[in-house]
Motif scaffolding. Structure first.
Motif, short mmCIF file in Angstrom:
data_model
loop_
_atom_site.label_atom_id
_atom_site.label_comp_id
_atom_site.label_asym_id
_atom_site.label_seq_id
_atom_site.Cartn_x
_atom_site.Cartn_y
_atom_site.Cartn_z
N ILE A 199 -60.35 -30.04 -14.85
CA ILE A 199 -60.65 -31.41 -15.19
C ILE A 199 -61.09 -31.35 -16.92
CG2 ILE A 199 -62.21 -33.40 -15.09
CD1 ILE A 199 -62.11 -32.97 -12.10
N GLY A 200 -62.08 -30.72 -17.31
CA GLY A 200 -62.61 -30.71 -18.42
C GLY A 200 -61.63 -29.95 -19.55
N ALA A 227 -65.66 -34.07 -19.00
CA ALA A 227 -65.14 -35.08 -18.49
C ALA A 227 -65.14 -36.21 -19.52
CB ALA A 227 -65.24 -35.67 -17.05
N THR A 228 -66.06 -36.56 -20.28
CA THR A 228 -66.44 -37.42 -21.12
C THR A 228 -65.32 -37.42 -22.57
OG1 THR A 228 -68.31 -36.42 -22.17
CG2 THR A 228 -68.87 -37.70 -20.37
N HIS A 233 -61.46 -42.42 -18.14
CA HIS A 233 -62.57 -42.05 -17.25
C HIS A 233 -62.06 -41.75 -15.82
CE1 HIS A 233 -63.98 -45.45 -19.98
NE2 HIS A 233 -64.51 -44.51 -20.36
N GLU A 234 -60.76 -41.19 -15.66
CA GLU A 234 -60.17 -40.92 -14.56
C GLU A 234 -61.21 -39.71 -13.79
OE1 GLU A 234 -56.15 -39.49 -12.10
OE2 GLU A 234 -56.03 -40.11 -14.16
N LEU A 238 -63.60 -39.56 -10.86
CA LEU A 238 -63.17 -38.51 -9.62
C LEU A 238 -64.55 -37.73 -9.35
CD1 LEU A 238 -60.83 -37.54 -7.79
CD2 LEU A 238 -60.07 -36.06 -9.87
N LEU A 239 -65.16 -37.16 -10.29
CA LEU A 239 -66.47 -36.29 -10.03
C LEU A 239 -67.67 -36.94 -9.48
CD1 LEU A 239 -66.16 -34.36 -13.45
CD2 LEU A 239 -66.00 -33.20 -11.44
N LEU A 240 -68.03 -38.37 -9.99
CA LEU A 240 -68.65 -39.03 -9.51
C LEU A 240 -68.61 -39.32 -7.92
CD1 LEU A 240 -69.66 -41.10 -12.73
CD2 LEU A 240 -71.22 -39.33 -11.79
#
Length: 512
Positions: A199-200, A227-228, A233-234, A238-240
């Motif tokens: 992701i990051g 991720a920011t 914001h996907e 997803l993480l949240l």
């Protein structure tokens, strides 16, 4: 652009001897190379093996023994190409990968980590059928699921997503751990997880979702923060959705770096707090910990961001490293934030130093007035480094320099203002700072020189599309900084690689 021919093994041995001789003579170029790739031994007791280690690192290998083994196994040229392929997949240099594989189609044959990174499901399944333990063996610093997660090949070949997931499934079936990670630096307990890689690092939402659905821990200490940075914001959502807890992390502060109101609102909704840190943390060993309103001031946050923070209990009375939120807003030229704090009764008298800094922010000269940097609160010592990337701040920087503020002071990661300007691709700011005669040989804590920092920014700065990196490189080279041959080969942008190759041909004496 023709790829430079790999040096011979004997040539590299001679390079190590030459490097030692130059280092003993305190040659600036040699000193810089050892700052970029520090040996493990005490600087006063370096042996030939330490200089061989530096040479190996410059060639993209972890150590001289690993370089030697690779060369003895497949030959110098092929080993160098394989290392370049690994780096290109990790860095997302798709054109380099395409070039290497078109030139040598079987380059990844027999290398299980590379097969995973290239999503070669046929090779992966055949290898695992012969030896299932390959799924949990380390190939270099990472195991196969990490080679897969940190590969950015998906950006070049999105149609391979089904094969990529098939590789993930095959590795999992053979015992790979979805929560695997590798140390951020040798000996560190802090791991960079597969989830962060997907992701990051790689902006690979398909693999990131698969990892989370198969038990990856969303609270890995890295994925949420990075991720920011993606421009969407996907990854955050997803993480949240899978239980990431932003409370106590620096994800909110990082979202503020981009004035991303939507991201900050998401994080606040899921448990982040505008003022999330106690005074011990703020004054302690975590330089990234900044109260929200101080962060808003130094990042030039817009009205919507300021309103959101104040509505979520950001404290106008917080003091950070000797600076009030009000003083910080005035010094960093955030007039709207200063007015909001005044309206809440948080205005406090400014010190002499703050008054001069605030005048500079407001566009006012202070002829004959000077600031002793040692008298500045710690919060203000890096002010030039903090604002170089913001729009229309050249005049403020010039006024700060006129006041005596340090224009070449490295921040907590060793990055100097001129390096920060280069990383952001800002030739106007960079040219002014270079005119102040900073240390152009400085190496930051990431091992980056000025040239290397510009190249890194051209590939990794989230706002790189707006940067003029070619002109920044030209400014640095015109000032006489050395051009390592390795920089030409490692440049990830095809236009910049061609520019450096042309410069090397026209200025061979500058190439090291």
């Amino acid at each position: 652009m023709a790829r430079p021919k790999a040096p011979s093994f004997d040539h590299l041995r001679r390079d190590a001897k030459t490097l030692r001789r130059l280092y003993d003579a305190r040659d600036p170029g040699a000193l810089t190379r050892l700052r970029m790739y520090p040996p493990r031994a005490d600087p006063g007791h370096l042996k030939h093996a330490d200089f061989l280690h530096v040479i190996a690192r410059e060639q993209g290998f972890e150590s001289w023994p690993k370089l030697k083994l690779a060369v003895e196994t497949v030959g110098m040229d092929r080993a160098a190409k394989q290392q370049r392929l690994k780096i290109a997949l990790y860095q997302g240099q798709g054109w380099v990968v395409e070039h290497l594989l078109s030139e040598t189609p079987d380059l990844a044959d027999g290398l299980f980590g590379l097969a995973c990174a290239l999503y070669d499901i046929d090779a992966v399944e055949a290898a695992l059928a012969r030896d299932p333990s390959l799924a949990v063996q380390a190939f270099g610093p990472r195991r196969p699921i990490l080679h897969l997660a940190f590969s950015r090949w998906i950006k070049q070949r999105p149609e391979l997503a089904p094969q990529m997931i098939a590789v993930a499934e095959a590795l999992l079936a053979a015992g790979a751990d979805v929560n695997d990670g590798y140390p951020v630096s040798p000996g560190s307990d802090h791991l960079l997880s597969a989830l962060y890689g997907a992701i990051g690092h790689a902006d690979n939402m398909v693999l990131g979702r698969w990892l989370l659905e198969h038990g990856a821990d969303p609270n890995d200490g890295e994925a949420l923060y990075h991720a920011t940075e993606l421009g969407h914001h996907e990854g955050l959502k997803l993480l949240l959705a899978h239980g990431a807890d932003p409370h106590g992390t620096n994800a909110l502060l990082r979202a503020m770096d981009f004035d991303d109101v939507a991201a900050v609102r998401l994080l606040l909704t899921h448990g982040a707090k505008a003022d999330d840190y106690n005074d011990a943390e703020v004054g302690g060993e975590q330089p990234w910990v900044v109260p929200a309103l101080h962060q808003a001031a130094r990042r030039g946050s817009g009205p919507e961001m300021v309103k959101l923070l104040l509505e979520n209990d950001a404290d106008p009375g917080r003091v950070w490293k000797g600076a009030t939120a009000y003083g910080f807003a005035r010094v960093f030229g955030h007039a709207m934030l200063a007015r909001e704090i005044e309206a809440r009764g948080g205005a406090v008298p400014l010190s002499r130093e703050e008054t001069l800094l605030a005048r500079a922010a407001d566009g006012e000269e202070s002829p004959g007035a000077f600031i002793d940097p040692e008298r500045l609160p710690p919060a203000y010592r890096d002010i030039i480094r903090d604002i170089v990337h913001l729009p229309d701040r050249l005049g403020q920087v010039q006024r700060l320099v006129a006041l005596g503020v340090e224009y070449d002071r490295p921040d907590g990661t060793g990055v100097t203002p001129v390096q920060a300007a280069g990383w952001c691709g800002l030739p106007g700011m960079m040219a002014y700072l270079m005119g102040q005669r900073p240390d152009l040989a400085h190496v930051n804590d990431y091992g980056g020189t000025l040239l290397g920092t510009i190249l890194h920014g051209s590939e990794n700065n989230p706002d790189r599309a707006e940067g003029d990196y070619r002109t920044c490189l030209e400014l640095a080279l015109e000032a006489g900084v050395a051009l390592p041959r390795r920089a030409i080969e490692m440049a990830g942008r095809e236009d910049l690689a061609a520019f450096l190759a042309d410069w090397a041909e026209a200025h061979p004496g500058q190439v090291v």
